[in-house]
Design a protein around this motif. Structure first.
Motif, PDB file in Angstrom:
ATOM      1  N   LYS A  61       7.946  11.767 -40.191  1.00 58.01           N
ATOM      2  CA  LYS A  61       7.545  13.180 -40.104  1.00 58.01           C
ATOM      3  C   LYS A  61       8.162  13.985 -41.248  1.00 58.01           C
ATOM      4  O   LYS A  61       7.489  14.814 -41.877  1.00 58.01           O
ATOM      5  CB  LYS A  61       7.991  13.777 -38.760  1.00 58.01           C
ATOM      6  N   THR A  62       9.449  13.731 -41.502  1.00 60.15           N
ATOM      7  CA  THR A  62      10.135  14.424 -42.592  1.00 60.15           C
ATOM      8  C   THR A  62       9.486  14.093 -43.933  1.00 60.15           C
ATOM      9  O   THR A  62       9.285  14.970 -44.778  1.00 60.15           O
ATOM     10  CB  THR A  62      11.628  14.036 -42.622  1.00 60.15           C
ATOM     11  N   LYS A  63       9.143  12.828 -44.115  1.00 64.59           N
ATOM     12  CA  LYS A  63       8.507  12.373 -45.360  1.00 64.59           C
ATOM     13  C   LYS A  63       7.209  13.142 -45.608  1.00 64.59           C
ATOM     14  O   LYS A  63       6.944  13.600 -46.730  1.00 64.59           O
ATOM     15  CB  LYS A  63       8.237  10.874 -45.278  1.00 64.59           C
ATOM     16  N   LYS A  64       6.401  13.304 -44.586  1.00 62.04           N
ATOM     17  CA  LYS A  64       5.126  14.021 -44.708  1.00 62.04           C
ATOM     18  C   LYS A  64       5.361  15.475 -45.115  1.00 62.04           C
ATOM     19  O   LYS A  64       4.671  16.012 -46.001  1.00 62.04           O
ATOM     20  CB  LYS A  64       4.378  13.951 -43.368  1.00 62.04           C
ATOM     21  N   ILE A  65       6.338  16.124 -44.492  1.00 64.79           N
ATOM     22  CA  ILE A  65       6.647  17.527 -44.805  1.00 64.79           C
ATOM     23  C   ILE A  65       7.104  17.661 -46.256  1.00 64.79           C
ATOM     24  O   ILE A  65       6.668  18.553 -46.989  1.00 64.79           O
ATOM     25  CB  ILE A  65       7.731  18.069 -43.838  1.00 64.79           C
ATOM     26  N   VAL A  66       7.995  16.757 -46.694  1.00 66.55           N
ATOM     27  CA  VAL A  66       8.523  16.807 -48.065  1.00 66.55           C
ATOM     28  C   VAL A  66       7.414  16.524 -49.074  1.00 66.55           C
ATOM     29  O   VAL A  66       7.310  17.197 -50.109  1.00 66.55           O
ATOM     30  CB  VAL A  66       9.695  15.818 -48.234  1.00 66.55           C
ATOM     31  N   ASP A  83      12.322  26.962 -61.551  1.00 66.52           N
ATOM     32  CA  ASP A  83      12.572  26.557 -60.166  1.00 66.52           C
ATOM     33  C   ASP A  83      12.508  25.045 -59.980  1.00 66.52           C
ATOM     34  O   ASP A  83      12.471  24.571 -58.853  1.00 66.52           O
ATOM     35  CB  ASP A  83      11.534  27.211 -59.233  1.00 66.52           C
ATOM     36  N   SER A  84      12.500  24.290 -61.076  1.00 62.87           N
ATOM     37  CA  SER A  84      12.365  22.841 -60.953  1.00 62.87           C
ATOM     38  C   SER A  84      13.533  22.199 -60.203  1.00 62.87           C
ATOM     39  O   SER A  84      13.445  21.064 -59.761  1.00 62.87           O
ATOM     40  CB  SER A  84      12.224  22.194 -62.325  1.00 62.87           C
ATOM     41  N   LEU A  85      14.648  22.935 -60.066  1.00 62.23           N
ATOM     42  CA  LEU A  85      15.786  22.430 -59.284  1.00 62.23           C
ATOM     43  C   LEU A  85      15.349  22.145 -57.852  1.00 62.23           C
ATOM     44  O   LEU A  85      15.729  21.129 -57.271  1.00 62.23           O
ATOM     45  CB  LEU A  85      16.936  23.450 -59.300  1.00 62.23           C
ATOM     46  N   TYR A  86      14.522  23.032 -57.289  1.00 62.07           N
ATOM     47  CA  TYR A  86      13.999  22.814 -55.936  1.00 62.07           C
ATOM     48  C   TYR A  86      13.114  21.564 -55.907  1.00 62.07           C
ATOM     49  O   TYR A  86      13.160  20.780 -54.971  1.00 62.07           O
ATOM     50  CB  TYR A  86      13.192  24.031 -55.460  1.00 62.07           C
ATOM     51  N   TYR A  87      12.338  21.412 -56.950  1.00 63.78           N
ATOM     52  CA  TYR A  87      11.445  20.261 -57.058  1.00 63.78           C
ATOM     53  C   TYR A  87      12.263  18.965 -57.073  1.00 63.78           C
ATOM     54  O   TYR A  87      11.951  18.013 -56.356  1.00 63.78           O
ATOM     55  CB  TYR A  87      10.608  20.381 -58.329  1.00 63.78           C
ATOM     56  N   TYR A  90      13.642  18.230 -53.635  1.00 61.96           N
ATOM     57  CA  TYR A  90      12.620  17.646 -52.765  1.00 61.96           C
ATOM     58  C   TYR A  90      12.356  16.185 -53.127  1.00 61.96           C
ATOM     59  O   TYR A  90      12.180  15.338 -52.249  1.00 61.96           O
ATOM     60  CB  TYR A  90      11.318  18.449 -52.841  1.00 61.96           C
ATOM     61  N   LYS A  91      12.335  15.895 -54.415  1.00 62.98           N
ATOM     62  CA  LYS A  91      12.098  14.511 -54.858  1.00 62.98           C
ATOM     63  C   LYS A  91      13.230  13.592 -54.390  1.00 62.98           C
ATOM     64  O   LYS A  91      12.996  12.472 -53.943  1.00 62.98           O
ATOM     65  CB  LYS A  91      11.978  14.452 -56.393  1.00 62.98           C
ATOM     66  N   ASN A  92      14.472  14.094 -54.465  1.00 64.94           N
ATOM     67  CA  ASN A  92      15.629  13.313 -53.988  1.00 64.94           C
ATOM     68  C   ASN A  92      15.565  13.113 -52.477  1.00 64.94           C
ATOM     69  O   ASN A  92      15.878  12.031 -51.967  1.00 64.94           O
ATOM     70  CB  ASN A  92      16.941  14.004 -54.367  1.00 64.94           C
ATOM     71  N   GLN A  93      15.163  14.170 -51.781  1.00 60.47           N
ATOM     72  CA  GLN A  93      15.035  14.074 -50.328  1.00 60.47           C
ATOM     73  C   GLN A  93      13.954  13.072 -49.945  1.00 60.47           C
ATOM     74  O   GLN A  93      14.121  12.296 -48.996  1.00 60.47           O
ATOM     75  CB  GLN A  93      14.718  15.443 -49.724  1.00 60.47           C
ATOM     76  N   LEU A  94      12.870  13.065 -50.705  1.00 57.35           N
ATOM     77  CA  LEU A  94      11.788  12.116 -50.440  1.00 57.35           C
ATOM     78  C   LEU A  94      12.268  10.674 -50.645  1.00 57.35           C
ATOM     79  O   LEU A  94      11.986   9.797 -49.825  1.00 57.35           O
ATOM     80  CB  LEU A  94      10.590  12.405 -51.354  1.00 57.35           C
ATOM     81  N   ALA A  95      13.035  10.466 -51.711  1.00 55.63           N
ATOM     82  CA  ALA A  95      13.552   9.121 -51.995  1.00 55.63           C
ATOM     83  C   ALA A  95      14.487   8.643 -50.880  1.00 55.63           C
ATOM     84  O   ALA A  95      14.393   7.501 -50.420  1.00 55.63           O
ATOM     85  CB  ALA A  95      14.287   9.108 -53.334  1.00 55.63           C
ATOM     86  N   SER A  96      15.374   9.532 -50.420  1.00 51.27           N
ATOM     87  CA  SER A  96      16.311   9.134 -49.360  1.00 51.27           C
ATOM     88  C   SER A  96      15.587   8.921 -48.034  1.00 51.27           C
ATOM     89  O   SER A  96      15.953   8.045 -47.247  1.00 51.27           O
ATOM     90  CB  SER A  96      17.424  10.175 -49.200  1.00 51.27           C
ATOM     91  N   THR A  97      14.535   9.702 -47.785  1.00 52.89           N
ATOM     92  CA  THR A  97      13.745   9.528 -46.556  1.00 52.89           C
ATOM     93  C   THR A  97      13.021   8.187 -46.570  1.00 52.89           C
ATOM     94  O   THR A  97      12.973   7.485 -45.555  1.00 52.89           O
ATOM     95  CB  THR A  97      12.731  10.673 -46.396  1.00 52.89           C
ATOM     96  N   LYS A  98      12.502   7.814 -47.719  1.00 53.83           N
ATOM     97  CA  LYS A  98      11.838   6.507 -47.845  1.00 53.83           C
ATOM     98  C   LYS A  98      12.831   5.369 -47.622  1.00 53.83           C
ATOM     99  O   LYS A  98      12.506   4.356 -46.989  1.00 53.83           O
ATOM    100  CB  LYS A  98      11.185   6.375 -49.222  1.00 53.83           C
ATOM    101  N   GLN A  99      14.042   5.545 -48.156  1.00 50.54           N
ATOM    102  CA  GLN A  99      15.088   4.537 -47.940  1.00 50.54           C
ATOM    103  C   GLN A  99      15.415   4.409 -46.458  1.00 50.54           C
ATOM    104  O   GLN A  99      15.617   3.312 -45.946  1.00 50.54           O
ATOM    105  CB  GLN A  99      16.362   4.913 -48.714  1.00 50.54           C
TER     106      GLN A  99
END
Length: 198
Positions: A61-66, A83-87, A90-99
């Protein structure tokens, strides 16, 4: 006469309060150093499957939201803006969620880690002191403890743990703790101790 009765009633109340503060037989029995012999999970296979599924479902669910957030940022061109810091976040969060999804999807590996973690508790020592302080292994500060209605309460500055006392003899202690993940999922951990020092 009224003054005498008042003093007597105060003395009676004081005695009752003092007697209620005395340690119960179970409190006295638990005082000392206890070493963990084993730690295990009740209904282990069922528990581990439920935990793994819960983790995968929530991470998915988190992966879909990110992913949706990243897509919207890309559409608005924010991935190349100030604002690419936010981007990147999100990319880091997506990677950790996939892990996380990958880890919990590998059930046998997850199960092995849970069992290994429990086995590493073997030999750890809990020290229950008569002044109601409790020294826990690897803890930076002491906790407080007390026994009430066949339950052991371990009180930290900002939290409290309640464990059922399944067995308590001069040499053996068995505690059972229910840990809630949320309103739909919980698991039970059983700790078996042997006394090493009074």
């Amino acid at each position: 006469m009224k003054k005498v009765m008042y003093v007597l009633s105060l003395v009676t109340v004081f005695v009752l309060v003092l007697s209620s503060c005395k340690k119960s037989p179970k409190d006295k029995l638990i005082i000392g150093q206890w070493q963990i012999d084993t730690v295990y999970y009740e209904n282990q296979e069922e528990t581990f499957h439920k935990l793994a599924k819960y983790a995968v479902d929530n991470a998915t669910k988190t992966k879909k939201i990110v992913e949706d957030s990243i897509k919207k940022m890309e559409e608005r061109g924010l991935n190349n803006a100030i604002d690419s810091l936010y981007y990147k976040t999100y990319k880091n969060q997506l990677a950790s969620t996939k892990q996380m999804i990958s880890y919990y999807s590998d059930y046998e590996n997850f199960k092995g880690d849970m069992i290994k973690s429990a086995s590493q508790a073997k030999g750890k020592i809990f020290e229950f002191n008569a002044d109601s302080t409790l020294k826990l292994p690897d803890a930076q500060q002491t906790a407080k403890w007390y026994v009430e209605n066949n339950k052991l309460y371990i009180v930290f500055p900002k939290a409290q743990t309640v464990m059922d006392i399944e067995e308590l003899t001069p040499k053996k202690l068995e505690l059972k703790a229910k840990q809630d993940i949320d309103s739909t999922l919980s698991f039970v951990v059983v700790y078996k101790f042997s006394k090493i020092k009074k």
